[in-house]
Design an enzyme around this catalytic site. Structure first.
Site, PDB file in Angstrom:
ATOM      1  N   SER A  53       0.999  -1.148  -0.026  1.00  0.00           N
ATOM      2  CA  SER A  53       0.191   0.042  -0.050  1.00  0.00           C
ATOM      3  C   SER A  53       0.903   1.199  -0.025  1.00  0.00           C
ATOM      4  O   SER A  53       1.861   1.122   0.909  1.00  0.00           O
ATOM      5  CB  SER A  53      -0.872  -0.018   1.377  1.00  0.00           C
ATOM      6  OG  SER A  53      -1.971   1.001   1.332  1.00  0.00           O
ATOM      7  N   GLU A  54       0.685   2.219  -1.040  1.00  0.00           N
ATOM      8  CA  GLU A  54       1.595   3.097  -1.273  1.00  0.00           C
ATOM      9  C   GLU A  54       1.816   4.194   0.009  1.00  0.00           C
ATOM     10  O   GLU A  54       2.639   5.137  -0.140  1.00  0.00           O
ATOM     11  CB  GLU A  54       1.533   3.812  -2.503  1.00  0.00           C
ATOM     12  CG  GLU A  54       0.101   4.632  -2.717  1.00  0.00           C
ATOM     13  CD  GLU A  54      -1.001   3.624  -3.446  1.00  0.00           C
ATOM     14  OE1 GLU A  54      -0.715   2.312  -3.070  1.00  0.00           O
ATOM     15  OE2 GLU A  54      -1.869   4.261  -4.036  1.00  0.00           O
ATOM     16  N   ASN A  55       0.689   4.220   1.004  1.00  0.00           N
ATOM     17  CA  ASN A  55       0.871   5.232   1.948  1.00  0.00           C
ATOM     18  C   ASN A  55       2.085   4.593   3.138  1.00  0.00           C
ATOM     19  O   ASN A  55       2.205   4.992   4.252  1.00  0.00           O
ATOM     20  CB  ASN A  55      -0.348   5.119   2.455  1.00  0.00           C
ATOM     21  CG  ASN A  55      -1.083   4.100   3.339  1.00  0.00           C
ATOM     22  OD1 ASN A  55      -1.105   2.903   2.409  1.00  0.00           O
ATOM     23  ND2 ASN A  55      -1.718   4.010   4.346  1.00  0.00           N
TER      24      ASN A  55
END
Lengths: 225, 231
Positions: A53-55
């Protein structure tokens, strides 16, 4: 053209289940927001997959039980999640270094339009309020393979797989494979190649609902999913 | 060693009219909630705000929008906010949309003394218009310039008075890069602990990047509560 009335949810599930077959055991995968996130629900038991998840989460687990909700733990769609047993956290810059550095095996993203040369448009419609591209423009250049999942035609019945995109691009020549409710199509140097046709559709149906020229693969799979 | 503030308004006193500020967080996760409230109190106006998102209508950076304190917003996704939309359409707010990875790297570069870098993100899209494009090994890249701020506001779970910070889970997000890219960085922390209590091997932001600290209690609002049913 045969019209197959399908419930939208059933159609989305069909696309998500077919997209799941792109994921191999051992893969690191980024799933986009919306329909791509659903793909996680269909990952076959026995496949060992790490979802990014890119966060800043490498190793997304299932949704939390109400008692385990942590407001500091979300996915890129801002939904509460858990971390898998392999889960690790990192900063946004490191997360995108993983992405840009081509360390992910696969990204499955949504699309508004895909062109014959692999151009992708999925972030803005001129005249409508612009919300932002989020991480899409980085991700399309990062993962080793980019798979776009979307409806084959727009809600007005017009093709979404075009000779050239009409909407502003997210990335130029970035798409490797398109999976829709009607077909699986590869983007190759020689143009689009039809690899699979979904149950209930014919090769003719797919060609007629695709604006870009399609070459039919020698190993075409009919009723593939 | 670092300035420890006792009020949030005091902690943001370096933020003046026309300041450029960076604010950590992804959605509402990891935002310095109380420092934002401090800016609302201080009333500093004509701010340029660099942050991945702009809060929601009644929380986070959305409060600064509501108060018309922001002139320009640099971020990657601003879709959770009706007031934002209204101000953009009315020409009251300037927006610079930046791909999320480029935004993170622009901030990282700003804190690391790198003035600009090439990235593939945005090539062939409206984002690259007017920017230098250069080819390396047959692939095109766009030149993106670094970002810095007059004041950076971050939120951490734990800190000591030397400014060493530890974040919790995905509340880390942009905070470490933002901490390094501010001329002055103020950290809102959930818990201030005695020096030595934090394991030096587990520090996410070394204290050199932090100038001031303030302890605060957060609401930690959830934007999209998603749960599974108990078996």
């Amino acid at each position: 053209m045969s019209t197959v009335k399908q419930d939208k949810a059933v159609q989305r599930e069909k696309i998500a289940r077919r997209a799941e077959r792109e994921i191999e055991s051992g893969f690191y995968v980024n799933l986009g927001i919306g329909m791509p996130t659903m793909v996680a629900n269909y990952i076959q038991p026995g496949k060992e997959v790490v979802l990014q998840s890119e966060n800043g989460l490498l190793g997304i687990g299932p949704s939390p039980y109400e008692s385990e909700v942590d407001p500091d733990l979300i996915n890129a769609g801002k939904e509460t999640v858990t971390a898998s047993v392999s889960g690790s956290y990192c900063s946004s810059a490191e997360s995108f270094a993983m992405i840009r550095g081509e360390h992910l095996d696969l990204a499955i993203l949504g699309g508004m339009e895909v062109a014959a040369n692999g151009d992708l448009a999925n972030w803005m419609i001129p005249g409508k309020v612009i919300k932002g591209m989020g991480g899409a423009m980085d991700i399309v250049h990062g993962a080793k393979k980019i798979v776009i999942i979307m409806d084959h035609v727009s809600k007005h019945g017009t093709p979404k797989i075009l000779k050239e995109c009409t909407l502003p691009l997210t990335g130029k020549g970035v798409v490797d494979r398109i999976i829709t409710d009607r077909a699986v199509i590869d983007v190759t140097d020689a143009g689009l190649v039809l690899q699979e046709v979904a149950e209930g559709f014919t090769v003719r149906d797919v060609i007629d609902s695709t604006e870009a020229p399609l070459e039919v693969s020698g190993s075409l799979k009919e009723a593939g999913y | 060693m670092k300035k420890i503030y006792t009020t949030f308004q005091e902690a943001v006193e370096e933020i003046k009219d026309h300041s450029t500020i960076m604010v950590g967080g992804f959605g509402l996760v990891g935002i310095p909630e109380n420092l934002i409230l401090g800016i609302v109190e201080s009333g500093a106006k004509h701010l340029t705000v660099i942050s991945n998102n702009c809060g929601v209508d009644d929380w986070g950076l959305g409060l600064l929008l509501e108060n018309k304190q922001i002139d320009k917003m640099i971020g990657s996704y601003v879709g959770e906010n009706k007031e934002f939309e209204r101000q953009v359409l009315a020409g009251e707010l300037e927006v610079e949309l930046t791909p999320q990875g480029s935004l993170a790297e622009k901030i990282r570069a700003g804190g690391a003394g790198i003035p600009a870098f090439y990235t593939p993100a945005g090539v062939g899209t409206p984002i690259a218009e007017g920017k230098e494009i250069r080819e390396f090994d047959g692939r095109e890249y766009v030149l993106e310039e670094a970002l810095t701020a007059d004041v950076s506001l971050v939120r951490a779970a734990r800190a000591d008075r030397f400014g060493n910070l530890v974040y919790n889970k995905t509340a880390r997000n942009f905070n470490p890069e933002i901490a390094a890219a501010g001329k002055v960085t103020i950290a809102e922390v959930e818990e201030l602990v005695e020096p030595g209590e934090l394991d030096g091997d587990h520090i996410h932001t070394p204290g050199i990047y932090v100038q001031g600290l303030v302890e605060g209690q957060q609401e930690k609002r959830i934007e999209r509560l998603t749960v599974r049913q108990e078996a």
